[in-house]
Design a protein around this motif. Structure first.
Motif, PDB file in Angstrom:
ATOM      1  N   TYR A 210       0.862  -1.191   0.000  1.00 31.93           N
ATOM      2  CA  TYR A 210       0.000   0.000   0.000  1.00 31.93           C
ATOM      3  C   TYR A 210       0.891   1.232   0.000  1.00 31.93           C
ATOM      4  O   TYR A 210       1.777   1.369   0.838  1.00 31.93           O
ATOM      5  CB  TYR A 210      -0.916   0.034   1.220  1.00 31.93           C
ATOM      6  CG  TYR A 210      -2.091   0.990   1.053  1.00 31.93           C
ATOM      7  CD1 TYR A 210      -3.348   0.509   0.720  1.00 31.93           C
ATOM      8  CD2 TYR A 210      -1.932   2.365   1.187  1.00 31.93           C
ATOM      9  CE1 TYR A 210      -4.422   1.372   0.534  1.00 31.93           C
ATOM     10  CE2 TYR A 210      -2.983   3.236   0.992  1.00 31.93           C
ATOM     11  CZ  TYR A 210      -4.237   2.739   0.675  1.00 31.93           C
ATOM     12  OH  TYR A 210      -5.286   3.604   0.477  1.00 31.93           O
ATOM     13  N   ARG A 211       0.631   2.142  -0.951  1.00 30.09           N
ATOM     14  CA  ARG A 211       1.496   3.315  -1.108  1.00 30.09           C
ATOM     15  C   ARG A 211       0.682   4.578  -1.389  1.00 30.09           C
ATOM     16  O   ARG A 211      -0.479   4.517  -1.780  1.00 30.09           O
ATOM     17  CB  ARG A 211       2.513   3.089  -2.229  1.00 30.09           C
ATOM     18  CG  ARG A 211       3.523   1.990  -1.902  1.00 30.09           C
ATOM     19  CD  ARG A 211       4.506   1.766  -3.027  1.00 30.09           C
ATOM     20  NE  ARG A 211       5.469   0.739  -2.682  1.00 30.09           N
ATOM     21  CZ  ARG A 211       6.778   0.948  -2.499  1.00 30.09           C
ATOM     22  NH1 ARG A 211       7.261   2.166  -2.627  1.00 30.09           N
ATOM     23  NH2 ARG A 211       7.589  -0.048  -2.206  1.00 30.09           N
ATOM     24  N   TYR A 212       1.375   5.707  -1.206  1.00 26.26           N
ATOM     25  CA  TYR A 212       0.800   7.019  -1.498  1.00 26.26           C
ATOM     26  C   TYR A 212       1.645   7.708  -2.561  1.00 26.26           C
ATOM     27  O   TYR A 212       2.870   7.563  -2.591  1.00 26.26           O
ATOM     28  CB  TYR A 212       0.784   7.892  -0.249  1.00 26.26           C
ATOM     29  CG  TYR A 212      -0.202   7.450   0.815  1.00 26.26           C
ATOM     30  CD1 TYR A 212      -1.487   7.970   0.854  1.00 26.26           C
ATOM     31  CD2 TYR A 212       0.173   6.515   1.783  1.00 26.26           C
ATOM     32  CE1 TYR A 212      -2.388   7.572   1.834  1.00 26.26           C
ATOM     33  CE2 TYR A 212      -0.715   6.104   2.760  1.00 26.26           C
ATOM     34  CZ  TYR A 212      -2.002   6.644   2.782  1.00 26.26           C
ATOM     35  OH  TYR A 212      -2.885   6.235   3.747  1.00 26.26           O
ATOM     36  N   TRP A 242       5.797   6.761  -5.790  1.00 26.65           N
ATOM     37  CA  TRP A 242       4.940   6.102  -4.820  1.00 26.65           C
ATOM     38  C   TRP A 242       5.767   5.711  -3.599  1.00 26.65           C
ATOM     39  O   TRP A 242       6.799   5.062  -3.723  1.00 26.65           O
ATOM     40  CB  TRP A 242       4.305   4.854  -5.433  1.00 26.65           C
ATOM     41  CG  TRP A 242       3.365   5.152  -6.565  1.00 26.65           C
ATOM     42  CD1 TRP A 242       3.630   5.098  -7.902  1.00 26.65           C
ATOM     43  CD2 TRP A 242       1.993   5.543  -6.446  1.00 26.65           C
ATOM     44  NE1 TRP A 242       2.516   5.425  -8.628  1.00 26.65           N
ATOM     45  CE2 TRP A 242       1.493   5.702  -7.768  1.00 26.65           C
ATOM     46  CE3 TRP A 242       1.134   5.763  -5.372  1.00 26.65           C
ATOM     47  CZ2 TRP A 242       0.182   6.081  -8.024  1.00 26.65           C
ATOM     48  CZ3 TRP A 242      -0.175   6.137  -5.623  1.00 26.65           C
ATOM     49  CH2 TRP A 242      -0.641   6.295  -6.942  1.00 26.65           C
ATOM     50  N   VAL A 288      -3.565   1.806  -3.597  1.00 25.74           N
ATOM     51  CA  VAL A 288      -3.334   3.234  -3.390  1.00 25.74           C
ATOM     52  C   VAL A 288      -4.668   3.939  -3.159  1.00 25.74           C
ATOM     53  O   VAL A 288      -5.728   3.419  -3.527  1.00 25.74           O
ATOM     54  CB  VAL A 288      -2.630   3.864  -4.615  1.00 25.74           C
ATOM     55  CG1 VAL A 288      -1.341   3.125  -4.952  1.00 25.74           C
ATOM     56  CG2 VAL A 288      -3.557   3.896  -5.822  1.00 25.74           C
ATOM     57  N   ASP A 292      -5.189   9.481  -5.416  1.00 24.62           N
ATOM     58  CA  ASP A 292      -3.814   9.392  -5.924  1.00 24.62           C
ATOM     59  C   ASP A 292      -3.787   8.665  -7.266  1.00 24.62           C
ATOM     60  O   ASP A 292      -3.019   9.017  -8.167  1.00 24.62           O
ATOM     61  CB  ASP A 292      -2.923   8.655  -4.927  1.00 24.62           C
ATOM     62  CG  ASP A 292      -2.634   9.488  -3.688  1.00 24.62           C
ATOM     63  OD1 ASP A 292      -3.202  10.589  -3.565  1.00 24.62           O
ATOM     64  OD2 ASP A 292      -1.855   9.030  -2.830  1.00 24.62           O
TER      65      ASP A 292
END
Length: 419
Positions: A210-212, A242, A288, A292
């Motif tokens: 899981y990333r931003y 990311w 994400v 985003d």
């Protein structure tokens, strides 16, 4: 690399370096021995050293004396090579309880949020079964696959494609940073913890997957190094990458398993596939925030977040060196995927870098700034799009209106103050 193998069914030694495999009277032998292990007896092909009663390095190392046939790649040649099968992992009682506890926790969490959730749900064509199927209010269906032991990448891809074709978004859960499922499909990694703690409600943080999206202007005031100059300077361009929550500026709150159960079903979190910078099919799968994802798609045009069936490729022509059969066990010389430890796949590094040439400048004749440029500038400067305006000196977009507004960008202010 081993060029020979023992066929336990026929009781014959096969020389893989010969066009007829040393048995001209068996024209179907090549097709038989190159069939998928899932379609034949796993003990059909045996290490010659093991058959001869000599030491099999694979077996003495706690692995398998049984073999499969693959195409090697040596100096442009494609010989047939006999490689040892990895030991098929059978879940221990503890692993089985981990699997069960995680599955039940996902279903219970979804039900607590008012979502429809069931365990052990087969797809419409019954070719695969989701450990837990969660359905959101908008009809989004998330097929949770808890995979705490090794599964081949091809199996992950095949089952994921089948899920997508049945309108189910796959979400694979791993506990090991070396898991083969990582980046083969949308995934999430949790800590390896006892099943009683999983069932008891201990925090299950999503450690990977899981990333931003972080977008910033590459300037001396930026807390990040320049990915173009590798930290040697600042290029004044706009960068996007990311990041894991802990590596964001400012740091984002860690995502819990319960968060992902809810947000994936409601569409607030979505899967994204980010190709590697070098091109090709390799890349990164991740979950994400939906906002985003929209920004990323505007900037890059990437629109394929889920695994799809890959086109069939023609195999390279086999090369036959016509050598004497080698009856020595070659375990350890067969390639990383057979004998060596599996590589770490979840590295946690920033990924998916994208750079706009410069902070866009306001055109003199008309406002021709594209939506992509405006969205990227807004994200990089941390202000809403309507507060953007041109620097009075260089014309680049900056925070021109609203709180903390200025007439000149930081670069131009530094130049003007130095005059």
């Amino acid at each position: 690399m081993a060029n020979g193998v023992w066929h336990t069914g026929y009781g014959i030694a096969i020389n893989l370096s010969l066009p007829d495999l040393g048995h001209p009277g068996r024209p179907d032998l090549l097709r038989e021995i190159t069939a998928s292990v899932a379609e034949r007896d796993p003990q059909l092909l045996e290490c010659l050293a093991h058959h001869d009663g000599r030491e099999c390095a694979s077996e003495s190392g706690g692995k398998s004396p049984w073999m499969f046939i693959r195409r090697g790649r040596v100096g442009g040649r494609r010989p047939l090579v006999a490689s040892h099968l990895p030991v098929t992992h059978r879940a221990t009682p503890a692993e089985s309880e981990q699997h069960k506890a995680t599955k039940e926790r996902i279903v219970e969490t979804a039900s607590r949020y008012g979502l429809e959730a069931d365990a052990e749900v087969p797809t419409a064509n019954r070719r695969s079964i989701s450990d837990a199927l969660v359905t959101g209010p908008g009809g989004i269906r998330i097929g949770w696959e808890i995979q705490y032991h090794h599964l081949s990448p091809s199996s992950v891809h095949r089952r994921s494609v089948n899920a997508v074709q049945n309108r189910v978004t796959p979400l694979w859960v791993a506990k090991d940073r070396t898991a083969s499922l990582i980046d083969r499909a949308p995934w999430a990694r949790v800590d390896d913890m006892p099943w009683k703690e999983i069932a008891g409600g201990r925090e299950m943080v999503i450690r990977g997957g899981y990333r931003y999206l972080q977008t910033w202007k590459c300037a001396p005031s930026s807390p990040r190094i320049c990915p173009v100059t590798d930290g040697a300077g600042h290029c004044e361009q706009l960068h996007s990458e990311w990041f894991l929550p802990a590596l964001c500026h400012p740091e984002k709150k860690a995502v819990q398993l319960e968060d992902l159960v809810l947000s994936s079903a409601t569409g607030d979190s979505v899967p994204v596939y980010v190709p590697n910078r070098g091109g090709g099919r390799a890349g990164r799968h991740m979950w994400v925030p939906a906002a985003d994802c929209r920004l990323w798609q505007e900037m890059t045009g990437q629109t394929d977040p889920l695994p799809t069936a890959e086109p069939q490729e023609q195999d390279d022509e086999i090369t036959f060196a016509e050598q004497e059969i080698d009856r020595t066990c070659r375990a350890g010389e067969e390639g990383r995927f057979v004998s060596d430890a599996r590589p770490v796949r979840d590295l946690g590094q920033p990924t998916g870098g994208f750079t706009l040439a410069r902070m866009p400048a306001q055109r003199i004749m008309s406002p021709l700034i594209t939506p992509v440029e405006r969205a990227a500038a807004s994200a990089a400067l941390g202000c809403p799009p309507w507060e953007l305006g041109p620097c009075a000196e260089c014309g680049q977009l900056m925070r021109r209106y609203g709180r903390d507004a200025a007439m000149f960008c930081s670069v131009c202010r530094a130049v003007l103050n130095g005059r």
